[in-house]
Enzyme design. Structure first.
Site, mmCIF file in Angstrom:
data_model
loop_
_atom_site.group_PDB
_atom_site.id
_atom_site.type_symbol
_atom_site.label_atom_id
_atom_site.label_comp_id
_atom_site.label_asym_id
_atom_site.label_seq_id
_atom_site.Cartn_x
_atom_site.Cartn_y
_atom_site.Cartn_z
ATOM 1 N N ASP A 192 0.870 -1.167 0.000
ATOM 2 C CA ASP A 192 0.000 0.000 0.000
ATOM 3 C C ASP A 192 0.917 1.230 0.000
ATOM 4 O OD1 ASP A 192 -2.144 1.678 -0.051
ATOM 5 O OD2 ASP A 192 -3.161 0.816 1.676
HETATM 6 C C1 NOJ Z 1 -3.925 4.006 0.023
HETATM 7 C C2 NOJ Z 1 -5.117 3.128 0.208
HETATM 8 O O1 NOJ Z 1 -5.043 2.468 1.443
HETATM 9 C C3 NOJ Z 1 -5.292 2.097 -0.893
HETATM 10 O O2 NOJ Z 1 -6.520 1.457 -0.714
HETATM 11 C C4 NOJ Z 1 -5.202 2.746 -2.233
HETATM 12 O O3 NOJ Z 1 -5.396 1.774 -3.242
HETATM 13 C C5 NOJ Z 1 -3.855 3.420 -2.353
HETATM 14 N N1 NOJ Z 1 -3.735 4.451 -1.333
HETATM 15 C C6 NOJ Z 1 -3.643 4.034 -3.739
HETATM 16 O O4 NOJ Z 1 -4.453 5.111 -3.907
#
Ligand code: NOJ
Length: 743
Positions: free
Chosen positions: A287
């Site tokens: 993430d």
């Molecule tokens: C953080 C988020 O937790 C995740 O769900 C998302 O896909 C990513 N950012 C990318 O935007």
């Protein structure tokens, strides 16, 4: 109507080809191509394939990197996210395939969570439709739109089970139930990935957030997670596995720790379970900067070590952290990671680029005409309206206040009655608020007087008087209230989960006028609304329904569509009950409101305000006493039970006056296990349309795995003994048949 039939037929054709129930397997011949390419690549180029940066188009987290175009040119960045639309993507892809040495195309990822341009209900809302085909179709349309706008990878589905409505990200998942969560995870993966990876109406799915992100302590986003291995495997892990087995090509790690080790550096999760137990062959992405954040977690001293921990654990791609880019070479030199690990990670990424057909045509997702014809097409809007109305849950309907009558004078009150900007909810892709239909728009042609009454937040009550005057002058009040869209989603946890501002006060004042008050709720999480539940005449839970929200809500208000949604998550009476969920374990002192010394509160009952699986209809349904048949595998002592040992039959009757759909739910309970078992667990459902007076007999089949669990010694399987099999219209309204499974 004709068009809808056409859409349905198209979808049937699509479905026939999409039902793979196998983990992603590289297509024949791909590995030879990947290996040939790997042989030509420098170490830097390989590491570039393990790197993912956001563009400056939009950002979904703290931006720590600029100049991504130079990174593409140098081969340092092989993948991008937050860049979409044909023109923008084409230009960046051009840099990759014309200005780099090996012309390796980029992947383009984006959070297409509930639609790209045509926005569908937020995932939690859509889970309320209990219609897996509709959910699959919604994901497929989202994919087709995204893939027409240059994208080839979505960061979805989010399959995190959660029992805590304080957690803002509850809106992105399928709610509290593991079994329903598994089925929805499969439907969404099938929808996103379509018939075949590489088709121009499909994108790579990314199952997230692996693992147990939804169990953040106290519902505070990014918080730590702590639970037993038994609860983890039983309640939280299965939806990720279901998504992987449905063929999901990629997996995203989560921000939280599991058993003391952050998920991004957790070998047990990423290698032992994901790859070794489940056979996952796609790639794992972190993430957003979760690799870097392991320094804050305190399991490594610096970012270089974070990269080593991650690669050794099984992470292939670094999202936004630039750790692999900055440190992996040095780590390799020092022997902290191995060349073959870097090669294998690059191999996994490149495989999927070949699978998508990007080497043959890097611009295959960049076609202006297709983009124009696909985005927000009439068929897509129709499908959105269909699944939106299916997602609405009727929570209360005293005196048959709903449906509304055509001759009624309606006072349409509330800050969300004609507010386009909130309807598309959080994580709204490339959706435009302007394309949304509000409730006021949906009720055009009705006799409506509209007054806002108050804002969503704040203390200003100066609009109350005009709202009350309109109510007194009307036959019925429709009050559209709720949260702001940004009150749920990432980094949007709340400690109070009531209606914000003075909205509840306004509704209670409206109720005092004596007019029937229909409350239309819009929100991204279960809300605690006991006062409204007690005083309003009718309540519709409509979540954030997206582009077609107002039309879908008007369909239900008018009775054109008889609501059949069921809650995918319990609604607590107060935040003090949280977590409150239906599939709990019994205690040694089960709840008894008349006895102090039992598991209870002194100031509140244990039951939620509205339980999991609950939802009303404009008609009523009755259930016969269920019956069950148990069969055993013939002549095979080692397989105790047949593969599908139990069938349950029940007759459901529409006992009301209008046609309607019932969601018949099957729950099981193992009465005595080697470890404690939940008081009930969903193991099946059937949605059935019945005319007034009509009955249908439904048969449910339980597979042995439906009755199995992690036993005392942590092996998965069944145990002999008595089971209660329960069928009904909600988790708290069931009829039971008891069966005995022999050894
Ligand atoms: C953080 C988020 O937790 C995740 O769900 C998302 O896909 C990513 N950012 C990318 O935007």
């Amino acid at each position: 109507m004709k068009k809808l039939t056409y859409l349905f037929l198209l979808f049937q054709m699509f479905l026939l080809g999409s039902l793979n129930a196998q983990p992603y397997k590289p297509s024949p011949g791909i590995d030879a191509k990947v290996n040939a390419l790997l042989a030509k690549m420098t170490l830097d180029e390989k590491i570039g394939q393990l790197t993912l940066y956001t563009t400056d188009w939009g950002s979904t987290g703290p931006t720590i990197r600029e100049g991504y175009k130079n990174d593409i040119r140098s081969g340092a960045c092989g993948n991008l996210f937050n860049s979409h639309t044909v023109g923008f993507v084409r230009e960046l892809q051009r840099v990759a395939v014309e200005e780099t040495r090996l012309k390796i195309p980029l992947l383009f990822g984006f959070d297409v969570i509930h639609g790209y341009k045509t926005i569908f209900p937020i995932p939690l809302g859509e889970a309320a439709c209990w219609d897996l085909e509709a959910i699959e179709l919604s994901a497929h349309i989202a994919a087709a739109e995204a893939a027409s706008a240059g994208l080839n990878w979505t960061f979805a589905p989010m399959v995190d089970i959660t029992r805590d409505p304080r957690w803002g990200r509850v809106m992105e998942g399928a709610g509290e139930d593991t079994w329903l969560g598994c089925r929805i995870a499969e439907a969404r993966v099938h929808g996103f990935q379509g018939k075949k990876l590489g088709n121009t109406d499909a994108v790579l799915a990314c199952v997230k957030h692996y693992a147990a992100y939804g169990a953040a302590t106290a519902g505070r986003d990014y918080n730590t997670v702590d639970m037993s291995e038994r609860f983890f495997r039983e309640y939280y892990l299965p939806p990720y596995k279901a998504a992987v087995q449905a063929g999901a090509a990629t997996v995203m790690t989560s921000f939280n720790e599991y058993d003391g080790v952050p998920a991004t550096g957790n070998k047990y999760l990423l290698t032992n379970i994901l790859r070794n137990e489940w056979g996952f062959k796609g790639f794992v992405v972190t993430d957003y900067t979760s690799m870097n954040e392991m320094v804050n977690h305190g399991v490594i001293a610096d970012e270089k070590e974070a990269g080593e921990l991650s690669l050794n654990a099984g992470v292939d791609m670094d999202m936004q952290g630039s750790i692999y880019q900055r440190f992996l070479k040095q780590s390799l030199k020092q022997g902290k990671v191995l060349q073959k690990q870097i090669d294998e990670a690059a191999r996994r990424v490149l495989r999927l680029k070949f699978e998508l057909g990007l080497f043959d045509d890097p611009y295959k997702f960049c076609n202006e005409e297709r983009q124009k014809a696909t985005l927000l097409s009439a068929d897509h809007r129709k499908a959105a309206r269909d699944v939106s109305r299916k997602s609405i849950v009727l929570l209360k309907n005293d005196k048959n206040a709903l449906p509304l009558q055509r001759n009624q004078k309606i006072a349409l009150i509330g800050p969300l009655a004609d507010n386009k900007s909130e309807l598309i909810g959080n994580w709204n892709g490339a959706g435009n608020a302007d394309d949304c239909i509000t409730v006021a728009g949906g009720l055009q042609g009705w006799n409506v007087t509209q007054v806002k009454g108050c804002d969503i937040e704040g203390t200003d009550k100066s609009g109350f008087e005009a709202a009350l005057a309109a109510a007194r002058n009307a036959d019925v009040v429709v009050a559209v209230v709720g949260e702001k869209a940004m009150m749920s989603g990432e980094a949007a946890s709340r400690t109070e989960i009531t209606l914000p501002g003075v909205q509840e006060e306004l509704i209670l004042e409206l109720c005092k006028t004596g007019k029937p008050v229909v409350v239309v709720l819009m929100n991204g999480r279960p809300l605690a609304i006991p006062q409204i539940a007690q005083n309003a005449t009718a309540i519709l839970e409509t979540w954030w329904l997206g582009t077609e929200a107002g039309n879908a809500i008007a369909d239900v208000l008018s009775g054109t569509y008889n609501p059949a949604g069921r809650l995918p998550m319990s609604f607590p009476r107060s935040v003090g009950q949280v977590p409150v969920f239906y599939n709990e374990r019994n205690t040694g002192r089960p709840y008894n409101p008349d006895s102090k010394w039992t598991s209870r509160y002194i100031d509140e009952v244990n039951a939620p305000l509205y339980p999991f699986g609950f939802g009303l209809s404009y008609t009523t349904f009755s259930y016969s006493q269920p019956t069950a048949t148990v069969t055993y595998a013939a002549n095979d002592a080692s397989k105790r039970f047949a593969k599908s040992p139990v069938t349950v039959q029940v007759t459901v009757t529409n006992s009301g006056k209008v046609a309607g759909e019932e969601v018949a739910q099957l729950y099981v309970r193992d009465l005595v296990g080697s470890v404690t078992r939940p008081v009930r667990e969903l193991k099946g459902f059937q949605k059935v349309m019945l005319q007034p007076g009509e009955s249908k007999t439904l048969t449910f089949t339980l597979k042995s795995e439906d009755l199995g669990f992690y036993r005392r010694n942590m092996t998965f399987g069944t145990e002999p003994g008595e089971y209660d099999l329960m069928v009904g219209g909600s988790s708290q309204d069931v009829k039971t048949v008891r069966v005995r499974l022999e050894k």
